[in-house]
Design an enzyme around this catalytic site. Structure first.
Site, PDB file in Angstrom:
ATOM      1  N   PRO A   1      73.013  12.488 -65.522  1.00  0.00           N
ATOM      2  CA  PRO A   1      72.370  11.774 -64.402  1.00  0.00           C
ATOM      3  C   PRO A   1      72.576  12.482 -63.059  1.00  0.00           C
ATOM      4  O   PRO A   1      71.825  12.241 -62.122  1.00  0.00           O
ATOM      5  CB  PRO A   1      73.042  10.398 -64.396  1.00  0.00           C
TER       6      PRO A   1
ATOM      7  N   GLU B   1      80.890   7.511 -70.233  1.00  0.00           N
ATOM      8  CA  GLU B   1      80.873   7.595 -68.777  1.00  0.00           C
ATOM      9  C   GLU B   1      80.630   8.993 -68.236  1.00  0.00           C
ATOM     10  O   GLU B   1      80.285   9.154 -67.087  1.00  0.00           O
ATOM     11  CB  GLU B   1      82.204   7.069 -68.220  1.00  0.00           C
TER      12      GLU B   1
ATOM     13  N   ARG C   1      54.535  20.366 -75.363  1.00  0.00           N
ATOM     14  CA  ARG C   1      53.106  20.309 -75.035  1.00  0.00           C
ATOM     15  C   ARG C   1      52.582  21.648 -74.521  1.00  0.00           C
ATOM     16  O   ARG C   1      51.390  21.917 -74.596  1.00  0.00           O
ATOM     17  CB  ARG C   1      52.833  19.261 -73.948  1.00  0.00           C
TER      18      ARG C   1
ATOM     19  N   ASP D   1      45.745  18.893 -66.947  1.00  0.00           N
ATOM     20  CA  ASP D   1      46.264  17.540 -66.876  1.00  0.00           C
ATOM     21  C   ASP D   1      46.825  17.246 -65.495  1.00  0.00           C
ATOM     22  O   ASP D   1      47.039  18.143 -64.696  1.00  0.00           O
ATOM     23  CB  ASP D   1      47.362  17.340 -67.916  1.00  0.00           C
TER      24      ASP D   1
HETATM   25  C1  21W Z   1      75.649   7.291 -67.261  1.00  0.00           C
HETATM   26  C2  21W Z   1      76.537   9.374 -68.005  1.00  0.00           C
HETATM   27  C3  21W Z   1      76.483   7.345 -66.155  1.00  0.00           C
HETATM   28  C4  21W Z   1      77.361   9.438 -66.871  1.00  0.00           C
HETATM   29  C5  21W Z   1      82.325  10.226 -62.197  1.00  0.00           C
HETATM   30  C6  21W Z   1      82.957   9.034 -62.005  1.00  0.00           C
HETATM   31  C7  21W Z   1      71.313  11.834 -69.130  1.00  0.00           C
HETATM   32  C8  21W Z   1      70.844  10.109 -67.658  1.00  0.00           C
HETATM   33  C9  21W Z   1      71.747  10.599 -68.667  1.00  0.00           C
HETATM   34  C10 21W Z   1      75.691   8.303 -68.200  1.00  0.00           C
HETATM   35  C11 21W Z   1      77.334   8.418 -65.945  1.00  0.00           C
HETATM   36  C12 21W Z   1      69.796  10.994 -67.409  1.00  0.00           C
HETATM   37  C13 21W Z   1      81.298   8.726 -63.308  1.00  0.00           C
HETATM   38  C14 21W Z   1      68.845   9.644 -65.787  1.00  0.00           C
HETATM   39  C15 21W Z   1      70.858   8.913 -66.864  1.00  0.00           C
HETATM   40  C16 21W Z   1      73.014  10.041 -69.223  1.00  0.00           C
HETATM   41  C17 21W Z   1      74.711   8.268 -69.342  1.00  0.00           C
HETATM   42  C18 21W Z   1      78.149   8.460 -64.675  1.00  0.00           C
HETATM   43  C19 21W Z   1      80.323   8.006 -64.152  1.00  0.00           C
HETATM   44  N1  21W Z   1      81.320   9.988 -63.029  1.00  0.00           N
HETATM   45  N2  21W Z   1      68.789  10.775 -66.478  1.00  0.00           N
HETATM   46  N3  21W Z   1      82.280   8.137 -62.721  1.00  0.00           N
HETATM   47  N4  21W Z   1      69.841   8.747 -65.965  1.00  0.00           N
HETATM   48  N5  21W Z   1      73.424   8.825 -68.879  1.00  0.00           N
HETATM   49  N6  21W Z   1      79.441   8.878 -64.812  1.00  0.00           N
HETATM   50  O1  21W Z   1      71.725   8.043 -66.964  1.00  0.00           O
HETATM   51  O2  21W Z   1      73.671  10.684 -69.982  1.00  0.00           O
HETATM   52  S1  21W Z   1      69.908  12.363 -68.393  1.00  0.00           S
END
Ligand code: 21W
Length: 247
Positions: A90, A117, A154, A169
């Site tokens: 993320p 996490e 694609r 597209d």
């Molecule tokens: C959710 C992983 C939250 C890490 C430091 C202190 C992959 C994703 C994901 C996830 C955290 C994508 C932290 C958009 C997403 C994914 C799971 C945060 C917490 N770090 N694109 N605390 N949104 N999400 N870590 O969630 O793996 S691509």
């Protein structure tokens, strides 16, 4: 193209067998393989995660199973490589159309999906880039990997038929798409714009460009920033603004 995925939830990738992607796999234009990195744990409970040093909520994926799983992928590969390695994160760069086109130029991609996490930072020494889907929190990287794989394949010459091409597209030319209609010309009193049945191809092209510009201006003005407009586009956009002011 060869695509490897590392995930703790390999069954989440069942949708990859369907539709256009599934056909590309069946035809042999694409090879797709998911590795469960829990198979590479060395502790007796098969744990893949552990508590963060320094304290804090949640668990982190440990480096060891991920390193060993990547090494197994390399060992299995003709060139002893995992190709271009993408970590779904993320906090990564937000994935877009140009990333999809760029990823399509590699002959081997590996997507690393986390859950929980987050990751032990040292996992990042295995990866070439970190990509995110957007600004919302998911439960894991699997859906992100599938979205990116779909958008990427694609662009492969053998994946879409000749009729649908990836070029032309929406986003390809930086504008949203114009409205389209098929028969009948009058459906429950809703009529197709007359210009589209006029047979005047120049007028049709101009109408479509104007509708694309109008939709983009109203919904996604960010796409117009920094765009090199043609004279025709500038004139049409002026007309659009005048019409919107009057209307
Ligand atoms: C959710 C992983 C939250 C890490 C430091 C202190 C992959 C994703 C994901 C996830 C955290 C994508 C932290 C958009 C997403 C994914 C799971 C945060 C917490 N770090 N694109 N605390 N949104 N999400 N870590 O969630 O793996 S691509």
């Amino acid at each position: 193209m060869k695509i490897d995925v590392l995930s703790l939830f390999p069954n989440m990738f069942a949708p990859m067998q369907e539709s256009i992607i599934g056909k590309a796999i069946d035809r042999g234009s694409l090879s797709f393989s998911v590795t469960d990195f829990r198979d590479y744990t060395t502790n007796k409970h098969n744990n893949v995660d552990d508590y963060p040093f320094g304290g804090g909520a949640g668990m982190l994926l440990m480096a060891q199973p991920m390193f060993d799983a990547i090494e197994a992928i390399k060992e299995n590969d003709d060139k002893k490589s995992a190709g271009h390695v993408v970590l779904l994160d993320p906090a990564g760069k937000k994935f877009d159309h140009t990333d999809a086109e760029r990823l399509a130029s590699y002959d081997h991609l590996t997507f690393v999906c986390g859950h929980y996490e987050g990751y032990d930072e040292r996992i990042k020494t295995l990866v070439d880039e970190e990509l995110s889907l957007g600004d919302y929190v998911l439960t894991g990287g699997e859906l992100g990997a599938m979205v990116m794989i779909d958008a990427t394949v694609r662009f492969l010459p053998d994946v879409l038929g000749n009729r649908e091409s990836a070029t032309g597209d929406s986003f390809q030319d930086g504008l949203l798409e114009y409205p389209q209609y098929t028969r009948p010309a009058d459906f429950r009193g809703m009529k197709v714009p007359e210009v589209l049945t006029s047979g005047n191809h120049q007028k049709i092209a101009e109408w479509r460009l104007k509708e694309s510009l109008k939709k983009t201006y109203l919904r996604r003005p960010d796409l117009l920033e920094g765009r090199q407009f043609t004279k025709e586009e500038r004139d049409l956009l002026d007309d659009i603004k005048t019409e919107l002011d009057e209307g």
